[in-house]
Write a protein that holds these residues in place. Structure first.
Motif, PDB file in Angstrom:
ATOM      1  N   TYR A 446       0.865  -1.173   0.000  1.00 52.41           N
ATOM      2  CA  TYR A 446       0.000   0.000   0.000  1.00 52.41           C
ATOM      3  C   TYR A 446       0.901   1.222   0.000  1.00 52.41           C
ATOM      4  CZ  TYR A 446      -4.009  -2.953   1.206  1.00 52.41           C
ATOM      5  OH  TYR A 446      -4.996  -3.897   1.200  1.00 52.41           O
ATOM      6  N   SER A 449      -1.177   4.467   4.340  1.00 50.50           N
ATOM      7  CA  SER A 449      -1.961   3.785   5.360  1.00 50.50           C
ATOM      8  C   SER A 449      -2.514   4.832   6.320  1.00 50.50           C
ATOM      9  CB  SER A 449      -1.095   2.776   6.120  1.00 50.50           C
ATOM     10  OG  SER A 449      -1.816   2.189   7.178  1.00 50.50           O
ATOM     11  N   PHE A 482      -3.259   0.188  -3.432  1.00 50.23           N
ATOM     12  CA  PHE A 482      -2.709  -1.160  -3.478  1.00 50.23           C
ATOM     13  C   PHE A 482      -1.851  -1.331  -4.733  1.00 50.23           C
ATOM     14  CE2 PHE A 482      -3.267  -5.623  -4.961  1.00 50.23           C
ATOM     15  CZ  PHE A 482      -2.509  -6.222  -3.970  1.00 50.23           C
ATOM     16  N   ARG A 497      -0.948 -10.045   2.560  1.00 50.96           N
ATOM     17  CA  ARG A 497      -0.997  -8.722   3.162  1.00 50.96           C
ATOM     18  C   ARG A 497      -0.056  -8.692   4.360  1.00 50.96           C
ATOM     19  NH1 ARG A 497      -2.663  -8.378  -0.957  1.00 50.96           N
ATOM     20  NH2 ARG A 497      -4.624  -7.544  -1.761  1.00 50.96           N
ATOM     21  N   HIS A 498       0.846  -7.735   4.379  1.00 51.08           N
ATOM     22  CA  HIS A 498       1.813  -7.604   5.469  1.00 51.08           C
ATOM     23  C   HIS A 498       1.134  -6.936   6.658  1.00 51.08           C
ATOM     24  CE1 HIS A 498       4.788  -7.404   1.869  1.00 51.08           C
ATOM     25  NE2 HIS A 498       4.458  -8.651   2.159  1.00 51.08           N
ATOM     26  N   TYR A 499       1.294  -7.548   7.837  1.00 50.31           N
ATOM     27  CA  TYR A 499       0.472  -7.170   8.985  1.00 50.31           C
ATOM     28  C   TYR A 499       0.656  -5.728   9.424  1.00 50.31           C
ATOM     29  CZ  TYR A 499       4.428  -7.373  12.218  1.00 50.31           C
ATOM     30  OH  TYR A 499       5.602  -7.128  12.873  1.00 50.31           O
ATOM     31  N   ALA A 502      -1.467  -3.815   6.621  1.00 45.03           N
ATOM     32  CA  ALA A 502      -2.719  -4.389   6.145  1.00 45.03           C
ATOM     33  C   ALA A 502      -3.921  -3.709   6.796  1.00 45.03           C
ATOM     34  CB  ALA A 502      -2.750  -5.892   6.426  1.00 45.03           C
ATOM     35  N   ASP A 503      -5.073  -3.755   6.107  1.00 43.31           N
ATOM     36  CA  ASP A 503      -6.308  -3.256   6.697  1.00 43.31           C
ATOM     37  C   ASP A 503      -6.594  -4.034   7.979  1.00 43.31           C
ATOM     38  OD1 ASP A 503      -6.367  -1.759   4.448  1.00 43.31           O
ATOM     39  OD2 ASP A 503      -8.237  -2.564   3.640  1.00 43.31           O
ATOM     40  N   TYR A 534      -7.826  -8.703  10.713  1.00 46.39           N
ATOM     41  CA  TYR A 534      -7.180  -8.216   9.499  1.00 46.39           C
ATOM     42  C   TYR A 534      -8.078  -8.486   8.295  1.00 46.39           C
ATOM     43  CZ  TYR A 534      -3.010  -7.413  12.226  1.00 46.39           C
ATOM     44  OH  TYR A 534      -2.131  -6.937  13.151  1.00 46.39           O
ATOM     45  N   ASN A 536      -8.960  -7.961   3.942  1.00 46.33           N
ATOM     46  CA  ASN A 536      -8.334  -7.993   2.618  1.00 46.33           C
ATOM     47  C   ASN A 536      -9.419  -7.764   1.571  1.00 46.33           C
ATOM     48  OD1 ASN A 536      -6.845  -8.473   0.325  1.00 46.33           O
ATOM     49  ND2 ASN A 536      -5.838 -10.307   1.116  1.00 46.33           N
ATOM     50  N   SER A 544      -6.899 -15.011   0.755  1.00 47.00           N
ATOM     51  CA  SER A 544      -6.257 -14.028   1.618  1.00 47.00           C
ATOM     52  C   SER A 544      -5.161 -14.712   2.423  1.00 47.00           C
ATOM     53  CB  SER A 544      -7.294 -13.403   2.558  1.00 47.00           C
ATOM     54  OG  SER A 544      -6.681 -12.494   3.432  1.00 47.00           O
TER      55      SER A 544
END
Length: 746
Positions: A446, A449, A482, A497-499, A502-503, A534, A536, A544
């Motif tokens: 992303y 953020s 993204f 998704r990297h923590y 990530a959303d 989390y 996605n 995901s």
């Protein structure tokens, strides 16, 4: 919580004494410590220590030195005159964790502080390696020349006959202690020019020497552990000039840090090969964190307005640089031309980043019942490292691969916090707040953020019977922009998704309360609960990958009963639980190879103490008991429906449970022969048990050896090796440590 009436002088005497020092000094009762001359007082302890350890001695003494022998400590020496006062302390003289501090001051004019501290890290007492040179008994290398070598005859023998690898490696292996020692020398000087102007200079030199276990692989089929040499120096320098009056202040300062790496490059021999080949090298080479420098110029100011309103701000501008020499892509002479510097885009790193930060804090209290707080922070890391072009490179498995241009990351962060509070009857405060954390990442999945947090709290303080604090937070983080190409370049699935970006939705509750029904009894309890989910939105749930959810729960309760200065009894219990679910895959296009990891970790801890002071005249007795227990599991599920069935395609083997239990029982007896002379004995019993699949011996057959067996079970155990280790394992221990000491107070 312990409720004790200890005089100010007694507190001074033990201010520099910590449990980490390995000593068991405790403050005497207040009526036994009333110095005849308040301008000169101190404490001197000396005696003998006796330590016996069965099992992992290094883990018991990890950051301290509890060896048997004589000791001399001076927790405090304080002297005052009409113009100056001086304070001096000495801890664990002559041992690896010794510490010396000195402070001298002329009140209102000048203050000088000096500190010298040694901090050991005892990693392992029985590591072994076939490589030369080996660390000395103190863990240090003597004149390390940059290479860990094996005899050419041994390498040649194994290259000609791989079945002799185990025999050659084991015959060369010799034991050594793995240690690191940090020495810190610091000095700061504060000088008040007059009532308005103040200046300060501080300096700290930190030296680290020793060795530590380090992974040094020859591709995926031959992992090696070496004793990595540690030899670094760090110099930190700071200076400031400050002006203040009764309405505000202004400050300008400079901070710089210079890191010097004495072993920037290290090399090690391949135990299976003497000569280079296109599919493998005879020598490996690696780099450590390079020498670098960092400096800041900073400004700060504060102003107090009428109506109980104040504002303060800081601005920092700096730069980080690193220009160490770059290494060729390979050390393998059989892979030209990538084994020489001419294939590099440039010879040195030329790494540089501009760094900036600013903060603003605003506080106003227009009435005694209402207050508002606002905080803003800006930070920027602007990477100015020039672009680096590479057409190809050598992979870890010694294979040439097409190159790509590495990206140099930077970021910009903005943080804003707003809080408003109303204090009602009964000293109860109701508070609401909002927090914003925004960041721009030019090279992440992303590009931006945004994290929005809403919080509410209720606090009751000032009541003689109860104190209550509670906080609820709800946070919502969403990514913007993204960028699938970043995942493709890293060979990761588009659903990854990297923590940290990530959303995510987060809910958090914290409650702390203290009850004091009488002056002798105190009860405390706490609860902390966090739930992260989390999201996605770009992918279906079955596609995901990465961390899916995380939970943490903490509960605690404690009680203290102190009916007077003679008796103190207390106990506390804490329970912690952590869980998380993550999803991954072994391949890019086969859903049957998807798998999940369900983390389940639990911790229990109990602390209890009994203090008996003056039950017997001039006698102090203290007992304490600490116990902690940890259990952890990683549950795996595999297959299209994430079924744990053993027949599911791509099944992952279930790992065993992680466990660790640690307990300590301590007793301390002190008898005062006179008001300022005491004799005492102390005793510690420690017991540690551990089971960890990541760092424990596979079985008894390989505890004594350093050469690992072949991966292919069809091969005889003695025919080949698939790795060389240092025998650094997690091991249990049982220890007994006792002190006999004489304490003199003046």
């Amino acid at each position: 919580m312990r409720i004790k009436g200890v005089s100010t002088v007694a507190a001074f005497l033990v201010a520099s004494v910590t449990q980490a020092s390995g000593q068991t000094q405790t403050p005497p009762s207040s009526d036994l410590l009333r110095p005849a001359n308040p301008a000169v007082f101190g404490q001197l302890d000396f005696g003998g220590r006796f330590t016996g350890v069965t099992g992992d001695e290094a883990r018991y003494q990890r950051y301290r030195d509890l060896r048997a022998g004589a000791f001399v400590d001076m927790p405090m020496y304080h002297r005052e005159t009409d113009r100056w006062w001086t304070s001096f302390s000495v801890r664990n003289t002559g041992y690896r964790d010794q510490r010396y501090t000195l402070t001298a001051a002329r009140p209102g004019r000048v203050t000088v502080r000096f500190i010298y501290d040694q901090t050991p890290t005892f990693i392992s007492a029985d590591t072994r390696t076939p490589y030369s040179p080996r660390p000395q008994d103190n863990g240090f290398y003597d004149n390390f020349d940059g290479r860990l070598s094996l005899p050419d005859t041994a390498q040649n023998t194994v290259q000609n006959n791989p079945t002799l690898a185990r025999e050659q490696v084991e015959n060369l292996a010799v034991g050594f202690p793995s240690r690191i020692r940090r020495d810190s020398l610091g000095l700061d000087l504060t000088f008040n020019v007059n009532e308005a102007w103040r200046t300060k200079v501080k300096y700290l030199n930190t030296k680290k020497e020793g060795s530590m276990p380090w992974g040094a692989s020859f591709g995926f089929n031959l992992p090696i552990e070496i004793a990595l040499p540690i030899d670094t120096r760090t110099n930190d320098l700071g200076a400031l000039l400050e002006w203040t009056n009764n309405r505000g202040m202004f400050r300008v300062g400079y901070d710089g840090s210079w890191f010097d790496q004495r072993v920037p490059v290290y090399a090690w021999d391949n135990p299976l090969r003497l000569t280079d080949q296109t599919n493998g090298t005879s020598i490996g080479r690696g780099t450590q964190w390079p020498s670098n420098s960092l400096y800041y110029v900073n400004f700060g100011g504060a102003y107090r307005f009428p109506s109980r309103t104040s504002v303060n701000a800081t601005v920092s501008i700096g730069q980080a640089t690193q220009n160490e020499a770059l290494l060729p892509y390979t050390i393998n002479t059989a892979i030209p031309p990538l084994n020489n510097l001419s294939s590099l885009d440039r010879a040195t790193a030329e790494a540089k980043a501009d760094i900036g930060a600013a903060t603003v804090n605003f506080v106003t209290r227009p009435s005694r019942k209402f207050d508002v707080t606002a905080r803003y922070r800006f930070s920027r890391y602007d990477n100015k490292t020039p672009h680096f072009e590479r057409s190809e490179y050598v992979r870890l498995d010694q294979v040439r691969a097409p190159g790509g241009s590495p990206e140099f990351h930077g970021y910009t962060r903005n943080n804003l916090d707003l809080d408003a509070a109303y204090t009602g009857p009964g000293s109860t405060t109701f508070r609401v707040g909002y927090g914003y954390a925004g960041a721009d990442f030019p090279q992440r999945i992303y590009f931006a953020s945004n994290d929005n947090t809403f919080r509410a709290s209720v606090d009751t303080v000032g009541n003689q019977y109860v104190t209550f604090r509670s906080l609820y937070e709800h946070a919502r983080r969403r990514g913007d922009g993204f960028h699938a190409a970043v995942l493709q370049a890293a060979n990761e699935k588009l659903g990854m998704r990297h923590y940290d970006v990530a959303d995510r939705d987060r809910d958090r509750v914290t409650i702390v309360t203290n009850l004091m029904p009488t002056g002798d009894v105190g009860v405390n309890a706490s609860v902390a609960w966090t739930k992260d989910t989390y999201l996605n939105p770009e992918q279906a749930s079955e596609n995901s990958f990465g961390l899916q959810d995380y939970t943490s729960q903490t509960y605690g309760i404690g009680i203290d009963y102190v009916p007077g200065e003679a008796v103190g009894v207390g106990a506390s219990y804490n329970y912690d639980k952590y869980g998380g679910l993550s999803r991954s895959s072994r391949t890019f296009d086969d859903p049957a190879s998807n798998w999940t990891t369900d983390e389940d970790q639990k911790g229990h801890s109990v602390i209890a103490y009994v203090d008996l002071l003056k039950i017997i005249q001039n006698t102090e007795v203290r007992f304490s008991y600490d116990f902690s227990k940890y259990n952890g599991m990683y549950f795996y599920a595999t297959g299209p429906a994430y079924s744990p069935s053993p027949t599911a395609p791509g099944r992952v083997a279930q790992l065993p449970e992680l466990t660790a239990n640690e307990s300590r029982l301590s007793a301390d007896l002190r008898y005062f022969i006179r008001r300022n002379v005491a004799v005492g004995i102390a005793y510690w019993y420690d017991n540690y048990k551990v089971s960890d699949f990541a760092l424990e011996p596979l079985d008894e057959a390989f505890v004594s050896g350093v050469a690992r067996p072949p991966i292919d079970e069809s091969q005889p155990v003695n025919s080949a090796i698939n790795g060389v280790v240092l025998r650094y394992y997690y091991r249990p221990y049982t220890s007994h440590t006792a002190w006999a000491r004489l304490t003199y107070l003046w």
